[in-house]
Structures are given as C-alpha cells and as structure tokens.
Design an enzyme around this catalytic site. Sequence first.
Site, PDB file in Angstrom:
ATOM      1  N   SER A 263       0.826  -1.201   0.000  1.00 28.72           N
ATOM      2  CA  SER A 263       0.000   0.000   0.000  1.00 28.72           C
ATOM      3  C   SER A 263       0.858   1.248   0.000  1.00 28.72           C
ATOM      4  O   SER A 263       1.938   1.280   0.582  1.00 28.72           O
ATOM      5  CB  SER A 263      -0.951   0.001   1.199  1.00 28.72           C
ATOM      6  OG  SER A 263      -0.287   0.508   2.331  1.00 28.72           O
ATOM      7  N   LYS A 264       0.337   2.219  -0.700  1.00 31.17           N
ATOM      8  CA  LYS A 264       1.014   3.511  -0.805  1.00 31.17           C
ATOM      9  C   LYS A 264       1.183   4.094   0.600  1.00 31.17           C
ATOM     10  O   LYS A 264       2.210   4.658   0.932  1.00 31.17           O
ATOM     11  CB  LYS A 264       0.137   4.431  -1.668  1.00 31.17           C
ATOM     12  CG  LYS A 264       0.648   5.822  -1.815  1.00 31.17           C
ATOM     13  CD  LYS A 264       1.485   5.967  -3.064  1.00 31.17           C
ATOM     14  CE  LYS A 264       2.019   7.362  -3.209  1.00 31.17           C
ATOM     15  NZ  LYS A 264       3.270   7.406  -3.941  1.00 31.17           N
ATOM     16  N   ARG A 265       0.129   3.911   1.388  1.00 31.41           N
ATOM     17  CA  ARG A 265       0.111   4.485   2.735  1.00 31.41           C
ATOM     18  C   ARG A 265       1.266   3.946   3.586  1.00 31.41           C
ATOM     19  O   ARG A 265       1.804   4.631   4.441  1.00 31.41           O
ATOM     20  CB  ARG A 265      -1.240   4.154   3.394  1.00 31.41           C
ATOM     21  CG  ARG A 265      -1.696   5.078   4.458  1.00 31.41           C
ATOM     22  CD  ARG A 265      -3.212   5.058   4.568  1.00 31.41           C
ATOM     23  NE  ARG A 265      -3.750   3.702   4.588  1.00 31.41           N
ATOM     24  CZ  ARG A 265      -3.887   2.965   5.681  1.00 31.41           C
ATOM     25  NH1 ARG A 265      -3.546   3.434   6.849  1.00 31.41           N
ATOM     26  NH2 ARG A 265      -4.399   1.757   5.601  1.00 31.41           N
TER      27      ARG A 265
END
Length: 497
Positions: A263-265
């Site tokens: 995930s980018k997060r």
Amino acid sequence: MNYKNFDFEAMEARIPKGEVRTRFAPSPTGYMHVGNLRTALYTWLIARNAGGSFILRIEDTDQGRFVEGATEVIYRTLTECGLTWDEGPDVGGPVAPYVQSERKDTYLPYAELLIEKGHAYYCFCEKTESEEDSGDFNRAADPCRNLSLDEAKARVAAGEPYVIRQKIPSEGSTTFHDAIYGDITVENSTLDDQVLIKRDGMPTYNFANVIDDHLMGITHVVRGSEYLSSAPKYNLLYESFGWAIPTYVHCSPVMRDQHNKMSKRHGDPSYEDLKALGYITPAILNYVTLLGWSPRGEQAEREIFSLQELAEIFDITGISKSPAIFDIVKLNYFNSEYIRAMTPEEFHAAALPYITSAGPEGMDTTLIASLLQQRCEKLTDIPAQLDFLKELPEYSIELYTNKKSKTDAAISLEMLNATLPILEGINDWTIDNIHDALINYATANEFKNAKVLWPVRIAMAGKTITPGGAFEIAYLLGKEEALRRIRKGIELLSAAN
Ligand code: GLU
C-alpha cells in the site's frame, strides 16, 4: 434523459462482437501501484495473446477521489510500459466516450429500465455509509423496497431526493464463475440492495462497471480480488438485463509480506517510485508479470521474457489464486539481468542522467557507462560509484597496502615516485598510451603489473573499489588532475614514511 426516449437499441448495435475485448479501468488516483500495474499487464496480455482489443476506460465517477493530473500518470505509465491501447479517451473508438463522467447520461436510463423490470427501486431513505453495508438486510421491513412503483414515481416527480437500489432476490442463492477461483455461490440474503444511482444522479462504480463492460463489449473482466464479493451482485445485474456475463478474472493481491497488501500508505513503491529507485521498465514488467502468473510446459523454468514473448505465451490458467509477495531482492536480480543485457548504447542512454548527477563534467560518459554496465543492479547504484571522479576523497594510506599486489606504503611511494615522470612525459593522454607507459615500466623492471597499478589507482581514486582500473581512471580524470592526485599520494606517503 429518460429511459422512454433513450435509444437502447442503438447502444446495443454499437457493441463490437466476435473478438476478445479486455479493458483496464483505473480510477485516477494519481499513482499506479504494483497491483494495478499487474492488472493492466494481465489485461493487456490476454487481449494481445488473443489478437483482440485492449481498451482504456477512466473510472472517475467517484469525484471525491479526483486527483489533479492523475489521468496523465495513467497514460504515461501505460505508454512507457508499452501497454498500447486500441480504444480509449484520447484515441476514441466505436463505443466512446471512454471516461465514465462523460457517460453519466447513459446510466440513469438503464437504472430506470431495471426499475421497470422489477430489479431495482427508488429509495428515499437517508443512510450513512456504515448503515449502507451493515449486513443486516431486513427486506420485508424495508419501506422503499415495498413501495408501489406509482407511489415512488409520484414522490420522485414531487422532487424528493432519491437513490436507486438494486433489488436483490429475497430468497435463493447466486453462483458465478471466475476463471481463477472457479464457481462461487453465495446466499442472496447476504447481499445488500446496493445503490446503483446516487442522490447526485451519478452512478456508483458497482453499477457503472456493469453497464460499461456490457456496452463496450468486454469479454474478459480482469480486476483485483477485492471485487470478488461484489461479483454475485454484478451477475444478478447482467441477468436482470438479460446480458451475457463476461469471463471474470479476479487476481489475488500483491502483498508486502505474509499478512499485508502493498500500500502507498505504508510507503510501498508505485511504478513511478520503482523507476525513481533505479529500476528499468522491462525488468519491472517482467518481474511484475511473474508475481502471480507462471508459464507452463517448455517455458516453465524460464524467467526472463520480453513483453512480446509474454504476449505470445500468456494464458489465464497460469494465474495463481494465492497472493504473491513482492520481493525487492528478486526485482534487483531481474533488473541487473536486464541492465547487463542492454546494448552499450541503451545502457548509456539510461545511465546518463545518473552519471551526470554524479558530477564529473566533460568526461567521456560512453567510457564511464561501459565501466558501469556490469557493475550495477539499479541505475541508482551509479552515482556512489563515481563520487571519486569529481573529488578525491580523504583516504587512509593503509589503502596502499595490498597483499595480492604485494604493495605497502613504502613500495607504493617508490612506485608513485617512479611513475610520476613517466606519466608527465605522455603527450597524447589516451588510454592506450597510459597503458603502454605503465606496463612498459613494470616489464622493464620485472615488476608484476599489479605492484605498479595498485598504488597508481589508489592515488587517483582514494578508494579500493572502482569502476575501471588505473588506465581508465587516469584517462577520465585528464592528465592534469591525474598527476595532481599522484603528487598528492606521494605527499601523503612521504609524510608517513
Ligand atoms: N476503477 C476500479 C479500480 O481502479 C477498477 C475495477 C475494475 O477493473 O473493475 O479499482
């Protein structure tokens, strides 16, 4: 537009038939994560393998998620990756438009048609998002589901805000087939009467994708497995319209570890991040394709494939059900294989920005690239290998001691003192001339070459590991700087001896 004067037949008539048609349908989020890239790849490979069409559709109905410049990221990434599209917003095509927000007048008539057929209804309740999908669907008690159509229409005509919901059958079960996961059956009582048209008149993704996939003649719907749980509701929609159900190809997620999706997060790299980290596009594509797909038969053991080769052998049955873990070490391996296999010209072009950023101005970048090509896994490994060219680092005279070359500080001082005038005497500062001068000196004195070359290289680089040897480094530095560094070495060694 109302369903009564909407030309459904004309829409049907436009649908291309008789070929495999796949679509990549990204939402413009501003980046292409690895899972998305893999979906795009599989979608493209299925179309190309079958000699069919690959369609690009932008799914921007969720205006809340709109990100400026995000569609450009999609175009740029697909173009860079060579995932050419036959139809799409920029190139048009027989079932245009290819941007969902530009198709918004199409969805309401289809939703109204469903209402007429008894498979959808107007709902006037205001529900929060958490109430929407609570899993508690008491259909018998639902006030809107059970309204008569005339009454509902009267309320709509009076201007009451509404959504349109899918009317899931109260009883029974729904089975759908997925090319990877097989047959999946769910009880209808577990499916929510999902919203098809929102209060603002926009369709939900869940409705728009079915309408668009049908109207665009999509034969294979390739998407992430997070959509598996919605697939029965899509099936019911296709059935309600009496439309053929496409082949579903749900792909397992790409994981960062055993338990978490990338995930980018959490800082996992997107395609553009990987590029910035020094990975080259064909290596990324090759690696990402093999994340969750494997070749069969004669090719089963093979790992390196061009996109064209993949298009020739790609086959849905090779897609795995189990989640794949993204392994950067494995990607490093693919990347270095691709770097090694580049032509010198290709590598020079790819490496140039990194060579330039390391700063040695006016140097022969073709030579530098040739010294680096076998020595880097990633393009970003380049600058650190060239740092000494721009500026001689501070170094310890211990570097002059090397067992294999049979050198120590005293011998090195002797070698530098002896080679300085020889190098000074070279008029035409070429690699060959530097080579001949130093080798002739070693031969004439019956020294092993390394005894001469080790001290010279240390004096010029101030480090033991360098791309290129003494001749190339001396040449790259230029006569004046090379001699300055030799004198500096003599100075350091003299002070210590
Ligand atoms: N717009 C959806 C997404 O970006 C695509 C899902 C699909 O391919 O149907 O996740």
